[in-house]
Design an enzyme around this catalytic site. Structure first.
Site, PDB file in Angstrom:
ATOM      1  N   GLU A  79     -12.958  -9.392   1.396  1.00 45.49           N
ATOM      2  CA  GLU A  79     -11.698  -9.035   1.325  1.00 45.49           C
ATOM      3  C   GLU A  79     -10.087 -10.192   1.952  1.00 45.49           C
ATOM      4  O   GLU A  79      -9.317  -9.666   2.013  1.00 45.49           O
ATOM      5  CB  GLU A  79     -11.046  -7.445   1.387  1.00 45.49           C
ATOM      6  CG  GLU A  79     -11.395  -6.407   0.215  1.00 45.49           C
ATOM      7  CD  GLU A  79     -11.545  -5.352   0.231  1.00 45.49           C
ATOM      8  OE1 GLU A  79     -11.076  -5.222  -0.368  1.00 45.49           O
ATOM      9  OE2 GLU A  79     -11.050  -4.501   1.197  1.00 45.49           O
ATOM     10  N   TYR A 125      11.804   6.266   9.721  1.00 42.23           N
ATOM     11  CA  TYR A 125      10.772   5.552  10.357  1.00 42.23           C
ATOM     12  C   TYR A 125      10.079   4.701   8.861  1.00 42.23           C
ATOM     13  O   TYR A 125       9.452   3.896   9.531  1.00 42.23           O
ATOM     14  CB  TYR A 125       9.605   6.665  10.903  1.00 42.23           C
ATOM     15  CG  TYR A 125      10.237   7.322  12.255  1.00 42.23           C
ATOM     16  CD1 TYR A 125      10.728   6.633  13.610  1.00 42.23           C
ATOM     17  CD2 TYR A 125      10.660   8.660  12.222  1.00 42.23           C
ATOM     18  CE1 TYR A 125      11.233   6.976  14.119  1.00 42.23           C
ATOM     19  CE2 TYR A 125      10.995   9.414  12.418  1.00 42.23           C
ATOM     20  CZ  TYR A 125      11.600   8.657  14.246  1.00 42.23           C
ATOM     21  OH  TYR A 125      12.224   9.804  14.489  1.00 42.23           O
TER      22      TYR A 125
END
Length: 212
Positions: A79, A125
């Site tokens: 990956e 956030y």
């Protein structure tokens, strides 16, 4: 030890510490997930294939060239290709965290998600740390199309959800990427806690103010 070697050793220790923290707090299990960061010389430091984030050896971390060549350390995860795609296409990206954390992965398995942004902002956030969180279609882990899709999305985003797989988050440092990952995970958890209850989403004006 040269100044560069001291910096690299410090970054190796930081990666080991942050990875262990993820594992100890349940964000990672078994050998799932991988982390990487850019070294000052342009090479990549990454967690090795099949490694447990809770038991990393700083000296055995994988070192990979910008073109994907394995330079030293243990063999890198397959990956790492999509990590490289993010670095190549977003100059602000200096570190990448990919986990199979429970709540974000659960969110990635839901049908009917908005592929342009899976999380409609309901806390400040989300906007400040992540911005939009696009969805990458499901591909078998390691498929080159994950890297190709992330490359197309990288310039305008720093957090992503791989469908039926898990989250990927960038940062200007490994600590920032880790903080952003935790914010994404906690936001996904809130989505499931809130369930079908009416949510007070942020208005367009409130979002614009946070982005200004």
């Amino acid at each position: 030890m040269s100044d560069f070697a001291k910096v690299e050793q410090s970054l190796r220790e930081e990666m080991t510490r942050i990875a262990s923290s993820f594992f100890q707090r349940g964000y990672a299990t078994g050998s799932a997930g991988n982390l990487s960061l850019l070294l000052p010389d342009g090479n990549l430091l990454a967690t090795p294939t099949g490694s447990c984030l809770g038991n990393l050896d700083p000296q055995r971390l994988s070192k990979v060239a910008a073109d994907g060549e394995w330079l030293s350390g243990d063999k890198p995860s397959k990956e790492v290709l999509f990590h490289l795609a993010l670095y190549r296409n977003n100059p602000r990206c200096k570190a990448v965290v990919h986990l199979h954390s429970t709540w974000s992965t659960a969110l990635s398995c839901l049908q009917g998600l908005d592929s342009s942004n899976v999380i409609r902002p309901f806390t400040p956030y989300v906007v400040m740390r992540m911005g939009n969180v696009p969805l990458v279609p499901y591909y078998r882990p390691g498929d080159k199309r994950i890297a190709q899709d992330l490359a197309e999305l990288a310039a305008d985003n720093q957090a992503f959800l791989l469908a039926n797989h898990g989250p990927v988050v960038c940062g200007e440092s490994l600590q920032e990427a880790a903080n952003n990952m935790e914010e994404l995970e906690e936001t996904a958890k809130l989505i499931f806690i809130l369930g079908d209850r009416p949510i007070r989403y942020l208005t367009a004006g409130e979002i614009a103010e946070l982005r200004s």
